[in-house]
Scaffold this motif. Sequence first.
Motif, mmCIF file in Angstrom:
data_model
loop_
_atom_site.group_PDB
_atom_site.id
_atom_site.type_symbol
_atom_site.label_atom_id
_atom_site.label_comp_id
_atom_site.label_asym_id
_atom_site.label_seq_id
_atom_site.Cartn_x
_atom_site.Cartn_y
_atom_site.Cartn_z
ATOM 1 N N SER A 1 0.821 -1.213 0.000
ATOM 2 C CA SER A 1 0.000 0.000 0.000
ATOM 3 C C SER A 1 0.857 1.266 0.000
ATOM 4 C CB SER A 1 -0.931 0.006 1.216
ATOM 5 O OG SER A 1 -0.178 -0.088 2.425
ATOM 6 N N HIS A 2 2.029 1.187 0.615
ATOM 7 C CA HIS A 2 2.987 2.302 0.614
ATOM 8 C C HIS A 2 4.350 1.737 0.231
ATOM 9 C CE1 HIS A 2 0.148 5.101 2.531
ATOM 10 N NE2 HIS A 2 -0.181 4.107 3.334
ATOM 11 N N TRP A 3 4.705 1.860 -1.029
ATOM 12 C CA TRP A 3 5.890 1.184 -1.547
ATOM 13 C C TRP A 3 7.174 1.623 -0.848
ATOM 14 C CZ3 TRP A 3 4.989 1.304 -7.594
ATOM 15 C CH2 TRP A 3 3.895 0.496 -7.887
ATOM 16 N N MET A 4 7.247 2.875 -0.407
ATOM 17 C CA MET A 4 8.431 3.362 0.294
ATOM 18 C C MET A 4 8.129 3.745 1.731
ATOM 19 S SD MET A 4 10.432 5.671 -2.556
ATOM 20 C CE MET A 4 10.994 4.931 -4.093
ATOM 21 N N GLY A 5 7.021 3.254 2.262
ATOM 22 C CA GLY A 5 6.664 3.530 3.641
ATOM 23 C C GLY A 5 6.045 4.909 3.815
#
Length: 297
Positions: free
Chosen positions: A55-59
């Motif tokens: 959902s958040h590829w890089m946090g």
Amino acid sequence: MKPSVRLPGRRLDGWTALAAASLAFFLLAAIFGPLLSHYSTGEISDQSLACPSPSHWMGTDIHGRDLLTRLLCGARISFLVGFFGALVSLLIGSAYGAFAGYAGGKVDRLLMQLVDLLYSLPTLIFVIVLIALLEAPLRKTLIAWQLTSLLPYSRIFLLFLALGFVEWLTMARVVRSRVLVLKEALFVQAARVLGRSPFGILRYHILPHLLGIVAVYLTLTVPTVILAESFLSFLGLGVEPPSASLGTLLADGAQAINPIRTAWWLLVFPSGMLAWTLWALNALGDKLRDLLDPSSR
């Protein structure tokens, strides 16, 4: 059949092709990525410091904002500052160096002594002082003209000008050294005999021959300006929140590192993109210099 002649350094090698592809990808991602993202750069959620996930590829950062979206928006601002700052440097340095080289004599020596004096000044301190002096008058002017919507971008505009004003010195030296050679060429002497004005000689006979070397140093100036902007933003003297640049993202990542919990993604991804972008720009500049070097033809 005529034998084929291979000119050294005239083809792109693998590293240069990788640099060109990387830079093109970063530019397209910075331009169109925020428009295609499911999140906005200022969208706050309850997922504070979430690790990279589908959902958040890089946090996310400490406020729950998607790091990938902020990274793309920050890269867009860093690229804008780099390109426009280099453009200001190009305009000032080319005009200054061309005038000094063509004038020659005492005028040339006086102008170059001024360049040497400016070289001795700490550039980043000069940028900080320039921003501090001009920011308040610029904000008052925008308020007086009822352009309050541009207030968040006033610091970015000052970064364009300030970094361009301190990065033109090398460009002036390079252009001046080339003009000193070109003004003694036969075609320039012929134009002078035919009654061409000095401005006409500079514009139509000398400046077209400077495009190659100017393009090379313009490519090498862009990463210098981006790095300077990132350093200023890291110190809190560059882009103002809620806007972000690669430097402000690095500053946020450095603040998120503590003995209790380390949000490594806040530091690794912005620093990796900044390092890769600077490498790609420098690699392309070095290759362009080799391609335009007369000794390689």
